[in-house]
Design an enzyme around this catalytic site. Structure first.
Site, mmCIF file in Angstrom:
data_model
loop_
_atom_site.group_PDB
_atom_site.id
_atom_site.type_symbol
_atom_site.label_atom_id
_atom_site.label_comp_id
_atom_site.label_asym_id
_atom_site.label_seq_id
_atom_site.Cartn_x
_atom_site.Cartn_y
_atom_site.Cartn_z
ATOM 1 N N ASP A 87 0.716 -1.218 0.058
ATOM 2 C CA ASP A 87 0.129 0.054 -0.050
ATOM 3 C C ASP A 87 0.916 0.991 -0.059
ATOM 4 O OD1 ASP A 87 -3.192 0.392 0.447
ATOM 5 O OD2 ASP A 87 -1.813 2.070 1.410
ATOM 6 N N ASP B 226 4.625 3.379 -3.892
ATOM 7 C CA ASP B 226 3.723 4.327 -4.816
ATOM 8 C C ASP B 226 3.947 3.611 -6.151
ATOM 9 O OD1 ASP B 226 2.917 6.073 -6.444
ATOM 10 O OD2 ASP B 226 3.974 7.862 -5.904
ATOM 11 N N VAL B 227 2.754 3.090 -6.500
ATOM 12 C CA VAL B 227 2.659 2.527 -7.699
ATOM 13 C C VAL B 227 3.019 3.261 -9.192
ATOM 14 C CG1 VAL B 227 1.156 0.468 -6.918
ATOM 15 C CG2 VAL B 227 0.204 2.483 -8.202
ATOM 16 N N ASN C 100 -4.959 -3.604 -7.300
ATOM 17 C CA ASN C 100 -6.146 -2.960 -6.945
ATOM 18 C C ASN C 100 -6.084 -1.487 -6.554
ATOM 19 O OD1 ASN C 100 -8.960 -3.705 -5.322
ATOM 20 N ND2 ASN C 100 -7.763 -2.395 -3.663
ATOM 21 N N SER D 150 -13.741 -1.345 -12.973
ATOM 22 C CA SER D 150 -14.946 -0.817 -12.370
ATOM 23 C C SER D 150 -16.133 -0.838 -13.452
ATOM 24 C CB SER D 150 -14.912 0.645 -11.951
ATOM 25 O OG SER D 150 -16.079 1.362 -11.557
ATOM 26 N N TYR E 257 -12.066 9.062 -14.219
ATOM 27 C CA TYR E 257 -12.230 7.548 -14.063
ATOM 28 C C TYR E 257 -12.749 6.764 -14.686
ATOM 29 C CZ TYR E 257 -13.160 3.987 -10.405
ATOM 30 O OH TYR E 257 -13.172 2.696 -9.541
ATOM 31 N N LYS F 207 -10.444 3.614 -16.161
ATOM 32 C CA LYS F 207 -11.042 2.220 -15.833
ATOM 33 C C LYS F 207 -11.339 1.675 -17.309
ATOM 34 C CE LYS F 207 -10.635 1.684 -11.600
ATOM 35 N NZ LYS F 207 -9.291 0.959 -11.068
#
Length: 263
Positions: free
Chosen positions: A42, A68-69, A95, A147, A161, A165
């Site tokens: 995370d 931090d991805v 995720n 999503s 978003y 997604k």
């Protein structure tokens, strides 16, 4: 039954932004309950450590890391360390995600780019450094959390978003086909109206009160209730298991019938 016994599951976004069960937190615990070693990552180390504490308390195996991805250097170092300690990554579960309200006139370029980096680039970076090992072993599972907003307008004004997604879906499909003969399966899960800590932080401002939000989201779902992080976790465990060995390239709604009704 330990469907994932001895497998190494890397879960990005394994913490929770508040009390309760987010999708990533539940998935990490579910993987561990099925016998996997859960690598819980995370952006906030304390959040990952909380998930690891739950797993350890149940007798499972897990470790916590901060990353931090959106940083290629951090992702590369994280995965190199995991491979050094465990020798492989069997399951990659992306995720990490975030929403920013606003249409194009409302968003700054920085907000738009941040949404794409968090929701899409992070998955690209983890795949960049995990896939070579999976190809070498001719085995691996990638599950990207998308999503229903990737395929439907959900009533919220978050243009970035929707775009991000949607990209996750086709990125996943492309991975599935490109690496199918390398023994890698890639699928996306599309959560619908979920009752997770994230909605109280990022969605509730669209309603007069949090109670109004909960009521509206329950009513928006054909089953009459929101889903939970465990609904996503159960789907993720199935897709990672050998029971799903002939399933790849699927964008699976877990939404109580929401997208079926809107089709």
């Amino acid at each position: 039954m330990e469907r994932l016994k001895e497998r190494v599951a890397l879960v990005l976004g394994a913490g929770s932004v508040g009390p309760g069960w987010g999708n990533g937190k539940a998935s990490a615990v579910a993987y561990a309950r099925e016998g996997a070693v859960a690598i819980c990552v995370d952006v906030k180390l304390a959040a990952a450590e909380e998930t690891v504490g739950i797993i350890a308390g149940e007798g499972g195996r897990a470790e916590a890391h901060a990353c931090d991805v959106t940083s290629g250097a951090e992702v590369e170092a994280l995965i190199a360390g995991i491979l050094s300690r465990h020798g492989r990554i069997d399951i990659l579960h992306n995720n990490v995600g975030t929403t920013t309200m606003g249409g194009p006139p409302d968003l700054t370029e920085e907000q738009w780019q941040r949404a794409l980096d968090t929701n899409v680039t992070g998955a690209f970076l983890t795949c960049k450094y995990v896939i070579p090992g999976m190809v070498a072993r001719k085995r691996g599972v990638i599950t990207n959390i998308s999503s229903v907003a990737s395929i439907r307008y959900t009533g919220y004004p978050y243009a970035s978003y929707y775009a991000a997604k949607g990209a996750v879906n086709q990125f996943t499909v492309g991975l599935a086909i490109q690496y199918a003969r390398d023994g890698i399966r890639a699928n996306a899960i599309l959560p619908g109206m979920m009752d997770t800590p994230l909605i109280y932080q990022q969605i509730s401002g669209q309603y007069a009160t949090p109670d109004d939000m909960v009521k509206a989201r329950h009513e928006a779902t054909p089953m009459g209730r929101m889903g939970t992080g465990w609904d996503i976790a159960n789907a993720a465990v199935f897709l990672a298991s050998d029971e799903a060995q002939y399933i790849t390239g699927v964008c699976l709604p877990v939404d109580g019938g929401l997208t079926a009704r809107c089709a």
